[in-house]
Design a protein around this motif. Structure first.
Motif, PDB file in Angstrom:
ATOM      1  N   PHE A 151      -2.568   0.295   0.464  1.00 18.41           N
ATOM      2  CA  PHE A 151      -1.579  -0.532  -0.224  1.00 18.41           C
ATOM      3  C   PHE A 151      -0.284  -0.557   0.572  1.00 18.41           C
ATOM      4  CE2 PHE A 151      -0.969   3.772  -1.802  1.00 18.41           C
ATOM      5  CZ  PHE A 151       0.392   3.954  -1.667  1.00 18.41           C
ATOM      6  N   SER A 152       0.530  -1.561   0.290  1.00 18.21           N
ATOM      7  CA  SER A 152       1.912  -1.620   0.771  1.00 18.21           C
ATOM      8  C   SER A 152       2.754  -2.111  -0.394  1.00 18.21           C
ATOM      9  CB  SER A 152       2.047  -2.548   1.981  1.00 18.21           C
ATOM     10  OG  SER A 152       1.691  -3.873   1.629  1.00 18.21           O
ATOM     11  N   TYR A 153       4.056  -1.997  -0.282  1.00 21.17           N
ATOM     12  CA  TYR A 153       4.888  -2.409  -1.405  1.00 21.17           C
ATOM     13  C   TYR A 153       6.286  -2.803  -0.957  1.00 21.17           C
ATOM     14  CZ  TYR A 153       6.839   2.332  -1.068  1.00 21.17           C
ATOM     15  OH  TYR A 153       7.437   3.492  -0.617  1.00 21.17           O
ATOM     16  N   GLU A 154       6.884  -3.652  -1.767  1.00 20.00           N
ATOM     17  CA  GLU A 154       8.307  -3.927  -1.687  1.00 20.00           C
ATOM     18  C   GLU A 154       8.916  -3.513  -3.025  1.00 20.00           C
ATOM     19  OE1 GLU A 154       9.390  -8.036  -1.452  1.00 20.00           O
ATOM     20  OE2 GLU A 154       8.135  -8.640  -3.154  1.00 20.00           O
ATOM     21  N   GLU A 201      23.125   0.666  -0.558  1.00 23.42           N
ATOM     22  CA  GLU A 201      22.827   1.709   0.423  1.00 23.42           C
ATOM     23  C   GLU A 201      21.325   1.792   0.691  1.00 23.42           C
ATOM     24  OE1 GLU A 201      24.520   5.367  -0.899  1.00 23.42           O
ATOM     25  OE2 GLU A 201      26.596   4.681  -0.715  1.00 23.42           O
ATOM     26  N   TYR A 202      20.533   1.774  -0.365  1.00 22.72           N
ATOM     27  CA  TYR A 202      19.079   1.834  -0.195  1.00 22.72           C
ATOM     28  C   TYR A 202      18.551   0.592   0.521  1.00 22.72           C
ATOM     29  CZ  TYR A 202      17.995   6.100  -2.791  1.00 22.72           C
ATOM     30  OH  TYR A 202      17.873   7.411  -3.178  1.00 22.72           O
ATOM     31  N   ASN A 216      11.919  -2.474   3.063  1.00 21.01           N
ATOM     32  CA  ASN A 216      11.105  -2.971   1.961  1.00 21.01           C
ATOM     33  C   ASN A 216      11.811  -2.882   0.609  1.00 21.01           C
ATOM     34  OD1 ASN A 216      10.980  -0.167   1.868  1.00 21.01           O
ATOM     35  ND2 ASN A 216       8.880  -0.127   1.074  1.00 21.01           N
ATOM     36  N   ILE A 217      13.135  -2.668   0.631  1.00 25.72           N
ATOM     37  CA  ILE A 217      13.925  -2.668  -0.597  1.00 25.72           C
ATOM     38  C   ILE A 217      14.913  -3.825  -0.564  1.00 25.72           C
ATOM     39  CG2 ILE A 217      15.647  -1.442  -1.990  1.00 25.72           C
ATOM     40  CD1 ILE A 217      14.396   1.146  -1.261  1.00 25.72           C
ATOM     41  N   ARG A 218      14.937  -4.594  -1.643  1.00 23.00           N
ATOM     42  CA  ARG A 218      15.947  -5.628  -1.816  1.00 23.00           C
ATOM     43  C   ARG A 218      16.652  -5.405  -3.148  1.00 23.00           C
ATOM     44  NH1 ARG A 218      13.550 -11.153  -2.188  1.00 23.00           N
ATOM     45  NH2 ARG A 218      11.501 -10.197  -2.557  1.00 23.00           N
ATOM     46  N   TYR A 219      17.910  -5.766  -3.202  1.00 18.56           N
ATOM     47  CA  TYR A 219      18.610  -5.715  -4.480  1.00 18.56           C
ATOM     48  C   TYR A 219      19.083  -7.121  -4.830  1.00 18.56           C
ATOM     49  CZ  TYR A 219      23.212  -6.172  -2.259  1.00 18.56           C
ATOM     50  OH  TYR A 219      24.284  -6.646  -1.571  1.00 18.56           O
TER      51      TYR A 219
END
Length: 221
Positions: free
Chosen positions: A36-39, A57-58, A64-67
């Protein structure tokens, strides 16, 4: 990289989640498995603490992190907006004060590859207030594959088949068929259950399994 790799979008609605966000995200980062992969989409309601600052910051640290900074409050709105922003075929909802078990995404992925369900509904751990906050596992009475009609019956008649969104994985395409009115949080009742009914109606296969995928802090009755 595994041949059959399942791609998840993990949607986390957050309002004043400063003291929870680190633990929640660490439980996701610590996932085991390779199929698996993830965002991660951090859906930020207007907050009065450092939630937005931490989210930025993250997002700057992890590709693979968006806000997404919202102007209007609402958990259901966050979820729908997150689904629209998703780049993947499967959706997982996580509340910011909850934690995924280390094999949660692996559990989802293995069962998607094997059974191709529209919805996977899993067991979970919770702190039982009636037992001095003892860690308790909600376990399905039946491990089985449902059609939509039988899953709707189970949702209302089987107390182990919870209507929570954040103990399940969904095909993203189900949301295209399940438009619902989005209420303000102050007015909304049984948001999760009403959406679950709609999603189940449009899913030909719903799988329940007894593997626990999360520790939730939502009161369980």
């Amino acid at each position: 990289m595994a041949t059959n790799q399942i791609k998840f979008t993990i949607i986390i609605p957050i309002y004043n989640g400063e003291k929870y966000i680190d633990g929640c995200l660490k439980s996701i980062f610590n996932q085991i498995g390779d199929n698996f992969s993830y965002e991660i989409l951090l859906m930020i309601d207007p907050s009065t603490d450092k939630t937005l600052e931490l989210a930025k910051e993250y997002a700057n640290k992890y590709e693979n992190i968006r806000y997404i900074e919202k102007t209007q409050k609402g958990v259901s709105l966050s979820r729908y907006q997150g689904v629209r922003e998703s780049n993947n075929d499967y959706i997982v909802f996580v509340d910011v004060d909850d934690y995924l078990t280390k094999d949660a995404l692996q559990t989802y992925a293995e069962n998607i590859i094997k059974h191709d369900p529209g919805i996977i509904s899993c067991s979970f751990y919770y702190m039982d207030e009636s037992k001095n906050n003892k860690l308790t596992k909600n376990t399905f009475k039946k491990r089985k594959i449902y059609n939509s009609k039988d899953a709707l019956k189970a949702l209302f008649l089987d107390t182990s088949f919870r209507g929570f969104l954040h103990t399940k994985a969904f095909k993203k395409s189900l949301f295209d068929k399940s438009p619902l009115i989005i209420n303000n949080d102050s007015d909304a009742m049984f948001e999760d259950t009403s959406l679950m009914c709609s999603l189940i109606t449009h899913s030909s296969k719903i799988l329940s399994i007894d593997n626990a995928v999360s520790l939730i802090n939502t009161p369980v009755i």
